[in-house]
Scaffold this active site. Structure first.
Site, PDB file in Angstrom:
ATOM      1  N   HIS A  88      33.308  16.424  18.957  1.00 20.79           N
ATOM      2  CA  HIS A  88      32.234  15.433  18.059  1.00 20.79           C
ATOM      3  C   HIS A  88      31.438  17.159  17.385  1.00 20.79           C
ATOM      4  O   HIS A  88      30.794  16.731  15.939  1.00 20.79           O
ATOM      5  CB  HIS A  88      31.020  14.705  18.226  1.00 20.79           C
ATOM      6  CG  HIS A  88      32.075  13.372  18.264  1.00 20.79           C
ATOM      7  ND1 HIS A  88      32.461  12.269  17.516  1.00 20.79           N
ATOM      8  CD2 HIS A  88      32.734  13.429  19.950  1.00 20.79           C
ATOM      9  CE1 HIS A  88      32.059  11.619  18.412  1.00 20.79           C
ATOM     10  NE2 HIS A  88      32.797  12.179  19.818  1.00 20.79           N
ATOM     11  N   ASP A 124      28.133  21.654  10.818  1.00 22.81           N
ATOM     12  CA  ASP A 124      27.590  20.392  11.512  1.00 22.81           C
ATOM     13  C   ASP A 124      29.164  20.398  11.507  1.00 22.81           C
ATOM     14  O   ASP A 124      30.311  20.027  10.169  1.00 22.81           O
ATOM     15  CB  ASP A 124      26.829  19.636  10.247  1.00 22.81           C
ATOM     16  CG  ASP A 124      26.584  18.143  11.036  1.00 22.81           C
ATOM     17  OD1 ASP A 124      26.743  17.522  11.825  1.00 22.81           O
ATOM     18  OD2 ASP A 124      24.955  18.069  10.015  1.00 22.81           O
TER      19      ASP A 124
HETATM   20  P1  ADQ Z   1      25.072  14.168  14.448  1.00 20.58           P
HETATM   21  O1  ADQ Z   1      24.651  14.886  14.608  1.00 20.58           O
HETATM   22  O2  ADQ Z   1      24.026  12.742  14.941  1.00 20.58           O
HETATM   23  O3  ADQ Z   1      26.098  13.710  14.547  1.00 20.58           O
HETATM   24  P2  ADQ Z   1      25.599  12.806  11.862  1.00 20.58           P
HETATM   25  O4  ADQ Z   1      27.113  12.927  11.988  1.00 20.58           O
HETATM   26  O5  ADQ Z   1      24.423  12.042  10.737  1.00 20.58           O
HETATM   27  O6  ADQ Z   1      24.832  13.294  13.075  1.00 20.58           O
HETATM   28  O7  ADQ Z   1      25.565  11.354  12.592  1.00 20.58           O
HETATM   29  C1  ADQ Z   1      23.498  10.847  12.084  1.00 20.58           C
HETATM   30  C2  ADQ Z   1      23.703   9.426  12.276  1.00 20.58           C
HETATM   31  O8  ADQ Z   1      22.507   8.958  12.321  1.00 20.58           O
HETATM   32  C3  ADQ Z   1      23.865   8.788  10.670  1.00 20.58           C
HETATM   33  O9  ADQ Z   1      24.650   7.377  11.326  1.00 20.58           O
HETATM   34  C4  ADQ Z   1      22.445   8.297  10.745  1.00 20.58           C
HETATM   35  O10 ADQ Z   1      22.399   7.290  10.049  1.00 20.58           O
HETATM   36  C5  ADQ Z   1      21.977   8.640  11.608  1.00 20.58           C
HETATM   37  N1  ADQ Z   1      20.247   8.606  11.923  1.00 20.58           N
HETATM   38  C6  ADQ Z   1      20.562   9.596  11.698  1.00 20.58           C
HETATM   39  N2  ADQ Z   1      18.472   9.717  11.370  1.00 20.58           N
HETATM   40  C7  ADQ Z   1      17.879   8.959  11.199  1.00 20.58           C
HETATM   41  C8  ADQ Z   1      17.026   8.110  10.858  1.00 20.58           C
HETATM   42  N3  ADQ Z   1      15.198   8.239  10.886  1.00 20.58           N
HETATM   43  N4  ADQ Z   1      16.771   6.445  11.351  1.00 20.58           N
HETATM   44  C9  ADQ Z   1      18.237   5.699  11.496  1.00 20.58           C
HETATM   45  N5  ADQ Z   1      19.394   6.418  11.891  1.00 20.58           N
HETATM   46  C10 ADQ Z   1      19.630   7.778  11.319  1.00 20.58           C
HETATM   47  C11 ADQ Z   1      27.325  14.054  15.766  1.00 20.58           C
HETATM   48  C12 ADQ Z   1      27.711  15.454  15.304  1.00 20.58           C
HETATM   49  C13 ADQ Z   1      28.442  15.403  13.408  1.00 20.58           C
HETATM   50  C14 ADQ Z   1      28.914  14.305  14.058  1.00 20.58           C
HETATM   51  C15 ADQ Z   1      28.853  13.032  14.440  1.00 20.58           C
HETATM   52  C16 ADQ Z   1      29.826  12.209  14.987  1.00 20.58           C
HETATM   53  O11 ADQ Z   1      26.501  16.439  15.420  1.00 20.58           O
HETATM   54  O12 ADQ Z   1      28.614  16.864  12.825  1.00 20.58           O
HETATM   55  O13 ADQ Z   1      29.720  13.866  12.250  1.00 20.58           O
HETATM   56  O14 ADQ Z   1      27.826  13.569  16.072  1.00 20.58           O
HETATM   57  O15 ADQ Z   1      31.041  13.305  15.281  1.00 20.58           O
END
Ligand code: ADQ
Length: 461
Positions: A156, A364
């Protein structure tokens, strides 16, 4: 159809929850459709650790099977090697990486003990799908116990170029162990290329057409499988009553003002301090935005037991204080920081009410927030996505305003462009973005990965 067995560090929640984490949402969707087992850590630390009884919970077609860790495993495997060594190195942060042999041993041991608890649960026609950097060695451990099922792996987070991986002590053993998987999936073509280049340079591997990589007589499939969101579901969240309420509250805080939103777990990879500085630079360089444009940053804490994370929150609070002290007016606050998780419907409403979505990580794997922001926009008056070139999402979402987050002036210019963008350009960009978000959605992700895994396994077993 054969059962799907998913392995990931954290298991659940299966029902929608306020908890952050892109991985959980994606896996639930895959398992709901395929049916099977979701295996991983319970999230609990107990004295018996991995030797305690397995815990099983049924949720429809999904059986969640979890086991505890003891404190030593947690410290070495999770907080140690996974989050203090692999996470920073894979995100190109050699300056933050820590390493010692004991935590590395803990990592291999936990991979082995998890594999040993999973192995007896496997049926011959199962398909196993292992996720993320916590379990790079799980496949090789399962194979050494005699597992002959198709086993795939998806990373991921980014896979860095070989020059960076070379800084990881004993990288040869760990990365080579990944060849036990039949299919190795990455978020982007760039990551897949870096992985292939690693084997070409370190092990005289040979890459052939169709993403096949042969190393010392073993052939595996390597490919990009960009993760997505459930675009339709997220779109419907964005017009739900909850979303509407939150959007209205945001707009009520400044009727004719322009709202810019950022949503990220607190993490040094997300470029939050740089983003706040860019917003401050916007107010300095383009004074017409004063009293007009506000940034709302939603940033729930994560990994509070790793020092680097606690420091970021303090830094963000400090920058927010400085910017607000300098620019605030009686009825306008430039930056608002919310450090708690929100419900997905509320988030969708905030995205929709914000004219600019600011997604500017320093590095990311994909970044699902970028896709959620696009899915939540109103077709007749869409907002603009400002996206870092270092997010995996930028490979497909090139109709966003792409910025280099290390360049504070460029990022400020990007926001300025987004704030002033005419409607026809916003609509044109949004249509192109939404097409990609829809076509590379969550179902496309897991169906293409599982298809590749079943095909590869048929060929080689
Ligand atoms: P993350 O680093 O967690 O994931 P991301 O892909 O942006 O990053 O996913 C975050 C998720 O958490 C999103 O669905 C978002 O809506 C939710 N989220 C963030 N802040 C929030 C808040 N305050 N309240 C509720 N929900 C919140 C890791 C990798 C990424 C990759 C994903 C999936 O680092 O690069 O895209 O896995 O593979």
């Amino acid at each position: 159809m054969s059962r799907l067995v998913v392995v990931s560090n954290r298991v659940g929640p299966v029902r929608e929850s306020a908890k952050a984490g892109g991985l959980a949402v994606a896996i639930v969707d895959a398992l709901r459709n395929e049916g099977g087992i979701w295996f991983g850590w319970s999230g609990e630390i107990s004295p018996e650790g991995t030797h305690a009884n397995l815990q099983t919970e049924e949720a429809g077609r999904i059986s969640m099977v979890t086991l505890d860790m003891d404190q030593a495993d947690y410290d070495a495997f999770y907080a140690g090697f996974s989050n203090r060594t692999l996470w920073p190195i894979f995100h190109y942060r050699l300056d933050l990486a820590e390493y010692d042999r004991e935590t590395e041993r803990g990592y291999w041991n936990v991979n082995e003990r998890f594999a040993a608890r999973l192995f007896p649960l496997l049926k011959d026609d199962d398909v196993v799908w292992v996720h993320d950097y916590h379990f790079l060695a799980m496949g090789s451990k399962l194979r050494s116990m005699g597992a002959r099922q198709p086993i795939g792996f998806f990373l991921h987070i980014p896979f860095p170029v070989p020059e960076i991986i070379a800084a990881l002590p004993n990288h040869g053993a760990l990365i080579h162990a990944m060849l036990a998987y039949d299919v190795i999936g990455f978020q982007t073509k760039r990551d897949a290329r870096a992985f292939i280049r690693y084997f070409v340079e370190e092990f005289d591997g040979v890459a052939t057409e169709d993403g096949l990589l042969t190393v010392q007589g073993r052939t595996v499939k390597v490919g990009a499988f960009p993760i997505g969101i459930d675009a339709e579901a997220f779109r419907s969240f964005s017009v739900s009553p909850d979303a509407h309420r939150q959007g209205k509250r945001l707009k009520a805080s400044g009727e004719d003002r322009c709202h810019v939103i950022g949503v990220d777990r607190i993490d040094y990879t997300k470029g939050l301090a740089e983003r706040f500085h860019a917003f401050s630079r916007l107010l300095e360089n383009y004074p017409e935005n004063r009293n007009h444009v506000s940034l709302l940053q939603v940033a729930p804490a994560s990994r509070g037991d790793v020092d680097a994370y606690v420091d970021i929150r303090e830094e963000l609070e400090r920058i927010t204080g400085n910017v607000n002290g300098r620019f605030s007016d009686l009825d306008w606050t430039p930056i608002r920081l919310i450090t708690r998780p929100l419900k997905r419907r509320s988030l969708a409403g905030l995205y929709r009410a914000s004219k600019v979505g600011l997604v500017t990580p320093l590095r990311d794997g994909m970044n699902l927030v970028a896709k959620e922001y696009v899915a939540a926009q109103a077709e007749d008056d869409p907002g603009v996505l400002v996206l870092s070139r270092f997010a995996g999402a930028a490979e497909a979402l090139d109709a966003a305003v792409i910025v280099n987050p290390y360049d504070i002036d460029e990022a400020a210019e990007g926001i300025q462009r987004a704030v002033g963008m005419p409607l026809d350009e916003r609509q044109d960009r949004w249509h192109r973005l939404f097409d990609k978000v829809q076509s590379e959605d969550i179902r496309a992700w897991y169906t293409s990965f599982l298809k590749a895994l079943r095909e590869t396994a048929r060929r080689s077993h």
